[in-house]
Design a protein around this motif. Structure first.
Motif, PDB file in Angstrom:
ATOM      1  N   LEU A 169       0.824  -1.208   0.000  1.00 33.15           N
ATOM      2  CA  LEU A 169       0.000   0.000   0.000  1.00 33.15           C
ATOM      3  C   LEU A 169       0.861   1.261   0.000  1.00 33.15           C
ATOM      4  N   PHE A 170       1.962   1.251   0.751  1.00 29.73           N
ATOM      5  CA  PHE A 170       2.783   2.458   0.893  1.00 29.73           C
ATOM      6  C   PHE A 170       3.659   2.695  -0.340  1.00 29.73           C
ATOM      7  N   ARG A 171       4.051   1.620  -1.043  1.00 26.06           N
ATOM      8  CA  ARG A 171       4.758   1.807  -2.306  1.00 26.06           C
ATOM      9  C   ARG A 171       3.837   2.412  -3.362  1.00 26.06           C
ATOM     10  N   ALA A 172       2.592   1.932  -3.383  1.00 26.28           N
ATOM     11  CA  ALA A 172       1.622   2.493  -4.328  1.00 26.28           C
ATOM     12  C   ALA A 172       1.346   3.962  -4.021  1.00 26.28           C
ATOM     13  N   GLN A 192       4.491  10.674  -6.330  1.00 28.36           N
ATOM     14  CA  GLN A 192       5.550  11.041  -7.272  1.00 28.36           C
ATOM     15  C   GLN A 192       4.953  11.475  -8.607  1.00 28.36           C
ATOM     16  N   ALA A 193       3.888  10.797  -9.042  1.00 28.05           N
ATOM     17  CA  ALA A 193       3.210  11.200 -10.275  1.00 28.05           C
ATOM     18  C   ALA A 193       2.602  12.587 -10.126  1.00 28.05           C
ATOM     19  N   GLN A 194       1.996  12.850  -8.986  1.00 28.92           N
ATOM     20  CA  GLN A 194       1.417  14.175  -8.760  1.00 28.92           C
ATOM     21  C   GLN A 194       2.499  15.249  -8.692  1.00 28.92           C
ATOM     22  N   ALA A 243       5.707  22.528  -4.070  1.00 24.87           N
ATOM     23  CA  ALA A 243       6.091  22.328  -2.674  1.00 24.87           C
ATOM     24  C   ALA A 243       5.124  21.377  -1.969  1.00 24.87           C
ATOM     25  N   ALA A 244       3.817  21.540  -2.240  1.00 23.58           N
ATOM     26  CA  ALA A 244       2.828  20.660  -1.627  1.00 23.58           C
ATOM     27  C   ALA A 244       3.014  19.222  -2.113  1.00 23.58           C
ATOM     28  N   ALA A 245       3.291  19.052  -3.398  1.00 20.12           N
ATOM     29  CA  ALA A 245       3.500  17.711  -3.936  1.00 20.12           C
ATOM     30  C   ALA A 245       4.775  17.089  -3.377  1.00 20.12           C
ATOM     31  N   GLU A 246       5.839  17.895  -3.210  1.00 22.80           N
ATOM     32  CA  GLU A 246       7.080  17.377  -2.628  1.00 22.80           C
ATOM     33  C   GLU A 246       6.854  16.941  -1.182  1.00 22.80           C
ATOM     34  N   ALA A 247       6.059  17.724  -0.424  1.00 20.51           N
ATOM     35  CA  ALA A 247       5.752  17.352   0.953  1.00 20.51           C
ATOM     36  C   ALA A 247       4.976  16.038   0.999  1.00 20.51           C
ATOM     37  N   ALA A 248       4.044  15.852   0.043  1.00 13.39           N
ATOM     38  CA  ALA A 248       3.282  14.604  -0.007  1.00 13.39           C
ATOM     39  C   ALA A 248       4.191  13.420  -0.331  1.00 13.39           C
ATOM     40  N   VAL A 249       5.169  13.638  -1.220  1.00 13.29           N
ATOM     41  CA  VAL A 249       6.128  12.564  -1.531  1.00 13.29           C
ATOM     42  C   VAL A 249       6.965  12.226  -0.303  1.00 13.29           C
ATOM     43  N   ASP A 250       7.418  13.262   0.411  1.00  9.04           N
ATOM     44  CA  ASP A 250       8.212  13.022   1.632  1.00  9.04           C
ATOM     45  C   ASP A 250       7.402  12.231   2.666  1.00  9.04           C
ATOM     46  N   GLU A 251       6.132  12.585   2.810  1.00 10.12           N
ATOM     47  CA  GLU A 251       5.285  11.863   3.759  1.00 10.12           C
ATOM     48  C   GLU A 251       5.119  10.401   3.344  1.00 10.12           C
ATOM     49  N   ALA A 252       4.870  10.178   2.058  1.00  7.99           N
ATOM     50  CA  ALA A 252       4.718   8.812   1.573  1.00  7.99           C
ATOM     51  C   ALA A 252       6.011   8.017   1.749  1.00  7.99           C
ATOM     52  N   TYR A 306       8.273   8.596   4.040  1.00 13.11           N
ATOM     53  CA  TYR A 306       8.446   8.383   5.477  1.00 13.11           C
ATOM     54  C   TYR A 306       7.700   7.134   5.924  1.00 13.11           C
ATOM     55  N   TYR A 307       6.439   7.008   5.529  1.00  8.59           N
ATOM     56  CA  TYR A 307       5.652   5.853   5.959  1.00  8.59           C
ATOM     57  C   TYR A 307       6.152   4.577   5.286  1.00  8.59           C
ATOM     58  N   LEU A 308       6.662   4.668   4.062  1.00  7.42           N
ATOM     59  CA  LEU A 308       7.242   3.486   3.427  1.00  7.42           C
ATOM     60  C   LEU A 308       8.475   3.030   4.205  1.00  7.42           C
ATOM     61  N   ASP A 309       9.301   3.986   4.634  1.00  5.56           N
ATOM     62  CA  ASP A 309      10.476   3.636   5.439  1.00  5.56           C
ATOM     63  C   ASP A 309      10.072   3.007   6.767  1.00  5.56           C
ATOM     64  N   ARG A 310       8.936   3.404   7.316  1.00  9.73           N
ATOM     65  CA  ARG A 310       8.486   2.867   8.598  1.00  9.73           C
ATOM     66  C   ARG A 310       8.019   1.419   8.493  1.00  9.73           C
TER      67      ARG A 310
END
Length: 383
Positions: free
Chosen positions: A103-106, A112-114, A207-216, A218-222
């Motif tokens: 789920l987190f890779r998807a 990343q697409a956004q 910037a908003a899209a980059e923040a969303a990528v960072d969040e995604a 982060y959770y993938l790393d978790r």
């Protein structure tokens, strides 16, 4: 201390000479009670001196810092692999658990697409500004041409060389051209505002899209849980198939850290009158009968649970057993390897030597704590 010993010795010698050696007085029950009462008060000197000048506690424990291991994932996630066993030493960065990351890779790919789309839109905004500028130039040219025609036909109408209808037509076109200029200028300002919407020099959408990528990310790393520091895993009950995340907020294991272990002992408040950080300490651990370990006072903890009133609608209920509280004293053992090797909760006794009063009290306390240490060979009497 010396004076107290002399007084006690002289008192005992006097009792012996008066009542038994020379028999100046007859030793009766009354004299026995009086002699005992006076002798008892003389012994209080030693009790008071030991308590205040060399505070002693048998309520001491090794404290090890504990880290609760939890993923913090926002969605219910299945545990796929358990790579650590109970009571296992681990190093910082070691992989402990792996969770299903589908789920987190998807989610990461979606974000990343956004982000790519947002960056493309940022480039389009630059093109929109150029197009708006061209539209302003075109509208201004149309306005200028219409103005020239209105001026020319105004002169011709006055001279009879053109009809009034033609002049009216160009005047209407001039008004329309001015409106087009205003509209084009407004569109240019709108395009420039959209392009200038930035955060730290980056387009706001990007910037908003980059923040969303960072969040995604982060959770993938978790989804791979690593040891936060060197320590030992305890209370490891997790098995593959367990779901964590979402509404499950409890930890799945605990890590007892190797670093920053200390000994914590509690003392009655009045016995800490002369205690301050840096004073020498002797500790007798139940796990090491017959041995004494040295350390120093780090601090006296500023308060106990009795000094805290939690916000509530209940009126505090004060009872007699709660009046006397004990303060915790943090002690650092001089041997750091010993401190990191001892299990958390290791029990023992601790004596603090304040340096106040006579050195004789220190000697008595040293004897006292060594007796406690040697007694650990026998107690508790569980055969």
């Amino acid at each position: 201390m010396t004076i107290a010993l002399i007084i006690t010795f002289v008192y005992g010698l006097s009792i012996y000479l008066i009542f038994f050696r020379f028999q100046l007085l007859k030793f009766t029950i009354v004299w026995g009670v009086v002699s005992f009462w006076i002798g008892f008060h003389l012994l209080l000197i030693f009790l008071i001196g030991l308590r205040f000048f060399t505070p002693y506690s048998i309520d001491g424990h090794m404290i090890r810092q504990t880290v609760q291991l939890s993923t913090g994932l926002p969605e219910p996630t299945e545990l796929r692999e358990v790579l650590v066993t109970q009571n296992t030493p681990v190093k910082k960065g070691d992989i402990l658990y792996r969770f299903d990351d589908t789920l987190f890779r998807a989610k990461l790919k979606e974000q990343q697409a956004q982000l790519a789309e947002a960056r493309q839109n940022a480039l389009i905004l630059d093109q929109d500004v150029d197009i708006a500028r061209d539209a302003v130039s075109e509208a201004e040219a149309n306005e200028a041409f219409a103005q020239q025609e209105v001026t020319r036909y105004s002169n011709l109408v006055l001279q009879g060389g053109a009809r009034q209808e033609t002049l009216d037509k160009w005047q209407a076109q001039l008004i329309a051209a001015k409106a087009q200029v205003s509209e084009a200028q407004a569109n240019l300002a709108k395009a420039e505002l959209a392009r200038e919407a930035q955060l730290d020099g980056v387009n706001a959408q990007v910037a908003a899209a980059e923040a969303a990528v960072d969040e995604a990310q982060y959770y993938l790393d978790r989804t791979v849980l690593r040891a936060p520091e060197d320590g030992t895993i305890v209370s490891q009950q997790a098995r593959p198939g367990l779901y964590v995340g979402g509404r499950r907020i409890a930890a799945i294991a605990a890590l007892i850290a190797d670093a920053d272990a200390y000994f914590l002992a509690t003392y009655y408040q009045e016995h800490l009158k002369f205690v301050k950080p840096g004073l020498p300490v002797e500790v007798a651990l139940d796990t090491h009968p017959g041995r004494i370990f040295t350390g120093t006072v780090v601090s006296i903890w500023e308060g106990t649970g009795q000094g805290q009133i939690k916000p509530s609608g209940d009126v505090p209920n004060f009872r007699l057993p709660s009046l006397q509280g004990r303060f915790a004293v943090e002690i650092k053992l001089d041997d750091p390897e010993l401190a990191s090797a001892l299990p958390g909760g290791t029990h023992g006794a601790a004596a603090i030597y304040t340096g106040a009063g006579s050195k004789g009290f220190d000697v008595l306390r040293k004897v006292n704590i060594r007796l406690y240490s040697w007694a650990n060979f026998l107690f508790p009497l569980d055969l």
